[in-house]
Scaffold this active site. Structure first.
Site, PDB file in Angstrom:
ATOM      1  N   GLU A  94      -0.932  54.933   0.628  1.00 22.00           N
ATOM      2  CA  GLU A  94      -0.471  54.475   1.938  1.00 22.00           C
ATOM      3  C   GLU A  94      -1.601  54.000   2.844  1.00 22.00           C
ATOM      4  O   GLU A  94      -1.348  53.424   3.903  1.00 22.00           O
ATOM      5  CB  GLU A  94       0.317  55.601   2.620  1.00 22.00           C
ATOM      6  CG  GLU A  94       1.655  55.873   1.946  1.00 22.00           C
ATOM      7  CD  GLU A  94       2.410  57.041   2.541  1.00 22.00           C
ATOM      8  OE1 GLU A  94       1.764  57.870   3.221  1.00 22.00           O
ATOM      9  OE2 GLU A  94       3.622  57.124   2.317  1.00 22.00           O
ATOM     10  N   GLU A 125      -2.949  69.926 -16.512  1.00 25.37           N
ATOM     11  CA  GLU A 125      -3.473  70.662 -15.361  1.00 25.37           C
ATOM     12  C   GLU A 125      -4.464  71.751 -15.762  1.00 25.37           C
ATOM     13  O   GLU A 125      -5.242  72.226 -14.940  1.00 25.37           O
ATOM     14  CB  GLU A 125      -2.337  71.283 -14.552  1.00 25.37           C
ATOM     15  CG  GLU A 125      -1.679  72.498 -15.181  1.00 25.37           C
ATOM     16  CD  GLU A 125      -0.774  73.220 -14.190  1.00 25.37           C
ATOM     17  OE1 GLU A 125      -0.888  74.446 -14.098  1.00 25.37           O
ATOM     18  OE2 GLU A 125       0.037  72.553 -13.519  1.00 25.37           O
TER      19      GLU A 125
END
Length: 310
Positions: A94, A125
């Protein structure tokens, strides 16, 4: 590859985390009316802002470090797995339309790569090595900042990213939602927003995810304010890439200057569509090329350019 190889050890570790704690008083939640569940969830969410507020000094210190490095050409890199990684990628994506930053300046890394944005990548992960490889692909420098994000504060990918970045001389931030976390300890700036047990046991996409989103909003937005990407609370570096943003550009110039529509159109034309330049044209009564030069000499800070023009 994993931080805890013994399943019993891992279970014991999870049992010690506040984000994983079981809440007996909610054991019958599935039997409640929908409105009651919604009220419970809304009440839980209302506590998140206060948890973030308790960490504002640490957040501000991290932002000052990030902004100082980005002003020297550094990058802001988020690294996380699962929900935490997705939130980092979201915040990074963004920045270009909001602040007209180059996409390479704010980067989101998620364990398992782009595929992990929509599907689970098994074991990603748990790999510190994967984090090191992802960061090496960026060729880190000491002017960069790496923010490891992990609700538990124990995710190997996030910890590995911070450890590797710190070894390379980059600034490091560890954002977790448990106190005394390994991630917070590994980073120069540990930010531990303790939101407490979740409505659904261990579902850290809820309060922990909301807390992480709020902190990431601050890290990127206030850094961009410090870098001169705003004028007051106006997004003067907004990129006019569609009709809505072009209309917003005109509105921002109007709000900043109070000028008439015809003058705004003239200034934007002189400025090549650059909002910040157009504002300077109008407020300083200079031509487009002079405004562009003044902004360049002021490192893009509109207030500084206005001062030098008078």
């Amino acid at each position: 590859m994993t931080s805890t190889s013994n399943p019993r050890d891992l279970r014991s570790e999870l049992d010690s985390l506040t984000t994983e704690a079981f809440r007996p008083e909610l054991a019958e939640i599935d039997r409640l009316p929908t409105l009651d569940i919604a009220r419970l969830m809304n009440g839980e969410d209302a506590s998140v802002a206060a948890a973030v507020a308790a960490r504002l000094p640490e957040i501000a210190a991290a932002i000052d470090g990030i902004a100082e490095r980005m002003a020297r050409g550094g990058r802001l890199v988020y690294a996380g797995a699962g929900t935490a990684g997705r939130l980092g990628v979201l915040d990074a994506s963004e920045c270009p339309p909001t602040f007209n930053t180059d996409p390479s300046r704010v980067v989101g890394l998620i364990a398992g790569g782009p595929e992990a944005m929509v599907t689970s990548v098994e074991g990603a992960e748990d790999s510190k090595e994967l984090a090191r490889a992802d960061l090496d692909a960026l060729a880190l420098t000491p002017t960069d900042t790496v923010v490891g994000i992990s609700a538990s504060g124990r995710t190997p990918y996030a910890i590995g990213a911070v450890e590797h970045a710190r070894a390379r001389g980059a600034l490091t931030v560890g954002l977790a939602c448990n106190p005394g976390s390994a991630l917070g300890a590994a980073a120069e700036h540990g930010i531990e927003v303790v939101v407490g047990p979740e409505l659904l046991t261990g579902s850290t996409r809820l309060k922990a995810g909301t807390a992480q989103k709020l902190v990431l909003n601050m890290l990127s937005t206030i850094t961009m304010i410090r870098l001169g990407k705003t004028y007051g609370n106006l997004m003067v570096d907004v990129r006019a890439s569609n009709d809505k943003l072009r209309a917003r550009s005109r509105r921002i110039v109007a709000l900043a200057t109070g000028a008439e529509d015809t003058d705004i159109e003239r200034a934007l034309a002189e400025a090549g569509g650059e909002v910040k330049t157009a504002i300077l044209v109008l407020l300083a009564d200079v031509d487009g090329s002079t405004a562009a030069r003044l902004l360049e000499e002021s490192a893009g800070h509109l207030r500084a350019a206005l001062t030098s023009a008078t």
